[in-house]
Scaffold this motif. Structure first.
Motif, PDB file in Angstrom:
ATOM      1  N   LEU B  74       0.870  -1.164   0.000  1.00  0.00           N
ATOM      2  CA  LEU B  74       0.000   0.000   0.000  1.00  0.00           C
ATOM      3  C   LEU B  74       0.910   1.218   0.000  1.00  0.00           C
ATOM      4  O   LEU B  74       1.781   1.340   0.850  1.00  0.00           O
ATOM      5  N   ASN B  76       0.908   5.289   0.010  1.00  0.00           N
ATOM      6  CA  ASN B  76       0.183   6.559   0.155  1.00  0.00           C
ATOM      7  C   ASN B  76       1.148   7.700  -0.098  1.00  0.00           C
ATOM      8  O   ASN B  76       2.206   7.765   0.524  1.00  0.00           O
ATOM      9  N   TYR B  78       1.461  11.753   0.139  1.00  0.00           N
ATOM     10  CA  TYR B  78       0.812  12.952   0.686  1.00  0.00           C
ATOM     11  C   TYR B  78       1.574  14.190   0.213  1.00  0.00           C
ATOM     12  O   TYR B  78       2.799  14.217   0.271  1.00  0.00           O
ATOM     13  N   GLY B 101      -3.146  17.318  -0.811  1.00  0.00           N
ATOM     14  CA  GLY B 101      -3.515  16.279  -1.770  1.00  0.00           C
ATOM     15  C   GLY B 101      -2.950  14.941  -1.366  1.00  0.00           C
ATOM     16  O   GLY B 101      -2.030  14.866  -0.548  1.00  0.00           O
ATOM     17  N   SER B 102      -3.533  13.866  -1.885  1.00  0.00           N
ATOM     18  CA  SER B 102      -2.984  12.532  -1.589  1.00  0.00           C
ATOM     19  C   SER B 102      -3.348  11.568  -2.704  1.00  0.00           C
ATOM     20  O   SER B 102      -4.322  11.781  -3.426  1.00  0.00           O
ATOM     21  N   THR B 104      -3.320   7.155  -3.491  1.00  0.00           N
ATOM     22  CA  THR B 104      -3.146   5.819  -2.913  1.00  0.00           C
ATOM     23  C   THR B 104      -2.959   4.812  -4.040  1.00  0.00           C
ATOM     24  O   THR B 104      -3.674   4.860  -5.040  1.00  0.00           O
ATOM     25  N   TYR B 106      -1.896   0.493  -4.979  1.00  0.00           N
ATOM     26  CA  TYR B 106      -1.800  -0.883  -4.470  1.00  0.00           C
ATOM     27  C   TYR B 106      -0.960  -1.723  -5.445  1.00  0.00           C
ATOM     28  O   TYR B 106      -1.491  -2.577  -6.162  1.00  0.00           O
ATOM     29  N   LYS B 132       5.333  13.492   1.269  1.00  0.00           N
ATOM     30  CA  LYS B 132       5.636  12.343   2.135  1.00  0.00           C
ATOM     31  C   LYS B 132       5.057  11.095   1.482  1.00  0.00           C
ATOM     32  O   LYS B 132       3.922  11.115   1.004  1.00  0.00           O
ATOM     33  N   LEU B 134       4.372   7.013   2.166  1.00  0.00           N
ATOM     34  CA  LEU B 134       4.344   5.894   3.112  1.00  0.00           C
ATOM     35  C   LEU B 134       4.166   4.613   2.311  1.00  0.00           C
ATOM     36  O   LEU B 134       3.252   4.512   1.503  1.00  0.00           O
ATOM     37  N   TYR B 136       3.807   0.483   2.708  1.00  0.00           N
ATOM     38  CA  TYR B 136       3.597  -0.632   3.636  1.00  0.00           C
ATOM     39  C   TYR B 136       3.411  -1.920   2.860  1.00  0.00           C
ATOM     40  O   TYR B 136       2.803  -1.926   1.788  1.00  0.00           O
ATOM     41  N   ILE B 137       3.897  -2.993   3.424  1.00  0.00           N
ATOM     42  CA  ILE B 137       3.536  -4.312   2.919  1.00  0.00           C
ATOM     43  C   ILE B 137       2.330  -4.742   3.731  1.00  0.00           C
ATOM     44  O   ILE B 137       2.364  -4.751   4.962  1.00  0.00           O
ATOM     45  N   THR B 138       1.262  -5.031   3.039  1.00  0.00           N
ATOM     46  CA  THR B 138       0.011  -5.336   3.730  1.00  0.00           C
ATOM     47  C   THR B 138       0.000  -6.798   4.171  1.00  0.00           C
ATOM     48  O   THR B 138      -0.382  -7.687   3.428  1.00  0.00           O
ATOM     49  N   ASP B 139       0.484  -7.017   5.336  1.00  0.00           N
ATOM     50  CA  ASP B 139       0.538  -8.365   5.888  1.00  0.00           C
ATOM     51  C   ASP B 139      -0.172  -8.360   7.229  1.00  0.00           C
ATOM     52  O   ASP B 139      -0.071  -7.399   7.992  1.00  0.00           O
ATOM     53  N   GLU B 142       2.685  -9.034  10.440  1.00  0.00           N
ATOM     54  CA  GLU B 142       3.761  -8.086  10.754  1.00  0.00           C
ATOM     55  C   GLU B 142       3.726  -6.923   9.776  1.00  0.00           C
ATOM     56  O   GLU B 142       3.344  -7.077   8.617  1.00  0.00           O
ATOM     57  N   ILE B 143       4.126  -5.778  10.257  1.00  0.00           N
ATOM     58  CA  ILE B 143       4.100  -4.586   9.400  1.00  0.00           C
ATOM     59  C   ILE B 143       5.511  -4.248   8.954  1.00  0.00           C
ATOM     60  O   ILE B 143       6.423  -4.149   9.772  1.00  0.00           O
TER      61      ILE B 143
END
Lengths: 120, 171
Positions: B74, B76, B78, B101-102, B104, B106, B132, B134, B136-139, B142-143
């Motif tokens: 995921l 994001n 910003y 603004g942002s 997203t 996948y 900025k 961000l 993430y691995i969507t698991d 664990e993050i």
């Protein structure tokens, strides 16, 4: 689940939650500055001019014109005196345009619907 | 109402409206310059700046260094612009980050362990302070996350982020 927030008004907790749980945040479009800052001046002038028209019972006479012009000059003066900070605020030519429109619309309809009388 | 009464009433109404206007301006400027003034001050740009972060995410197994395929991310992004604000604690004007603004995304890593994000161009035509990202691995167990910051109008194209994941079985 997703969050919709206004630009500049995002709540910190929403950002933290969205970042922790991978929730997307959508920023809504920002309002143009003319709407944010100048519209209120135009509506302020509209209310003032409509109050003057109500006091003069929708009759166009010399005194009405004097008072109406005075209200318009007062509103424009309020804005123009902000140039050299005689009145607090930030001068904006769009505010002057909004004031002229706000004062002009009710005047146009009153002028159109009533005939001139020397006294009223 | 006769004419003098109407004249006096009109004069009073004009005066009241002016006082209301003055009160509104004073309230806006109670803590330093008003909102409009603040927006005109903070970090104006000389020209329009286009930000188009082109992010390559590289993922591999921490133990055997093998690229991992099919990993979902995921991302994001910003966009923040500068906004001058009065800080009542320090009684000073400070430049706060205003989220403007942002986006997203996948992405999923390919057989080489690569996931590429090509964001839509984002225009800063007034002020810009920070971008900025961000990732993430969507698991569920664990993050694995990384944050990237871009400031001061840096070029954000071709950014590479490498994830070293503990075990393939976690994903």
């Amino acid at each position: 689940m997703q969050f919709y927030v206004q630009p500049g008004r995002e709540i910190e907790i929403i950002k933290i939650i969205s970042e922790q749980f991978y929730l997307p945040v959508f920023i809504l479009p920002d309002m143009p500055n003319i709407l944010k800052y100048s519209l209120s001046d135009g509506l302020w002038m509209l209310a003032l001019s409509m109050t003057i028209i109500l006091i003069w019972e929708f009759k166009a006479c010399r005194s009405f014109y004097v008072m109406y012009s005075l209200s318009l000059l007062a509103a424009l003066g309020f804005e123009i005196f902000q140039i050299n900070q005689l009145i607090p605020g930030t001068f904006d030519p769009f505010d002057c345009i909004a004031i002229l429109i706000g004062g002009g619309i009710p005047f146009y309809f009153t002028y159109k619907s009533s005939s001139y009388e020397p006294t009223c | 109402m006769n004419q003098p009464v109407k004249s006096v009433a009109s004069f009073v109404v004009i005066l009241m409206f002016l006082l209301f206007g003055l009160a509104s301006e004073l309230q806006d400027q109670a803590f330093g310059p008003g909102n409009k003034y603040k927006e005109e001050l903070c970090g104006e740009l000389a020209s329009v700046i286009t930000y188009e972060p082109n992010i390559t995410i590289n993922i591999f197994d921490h133990k055997n260094k093998e690229p991992l395929e099919g990993v979902k991310f995921l991302v994001n992004i910003y966009y923040y612009k500068g906004n001058i604000k009065f800080d009542s604690a320090s009684e000073m004007m400070v430049c706060e980050k205003k989220l403007s603004g942002s986006s997203t995304f996948y992405p999923i890593s390919d057989e080489n362990g690569l996931a590429i994000v090509r964001s839509n161009p984002y225009l800063f035509n007034l002020r810009m302070d920070m971008v900025k990202v961000l990732i993430y691995i969507t698991d569920s167990q664990e993050i694995f996350g990384k944050q990237i910051f871009f400031r001061n109008h840096q070029n954000t194209s071709d950014i590479e982020v490498t994830f070293a994941v503990l075990e393939q079985g976690l994903l």
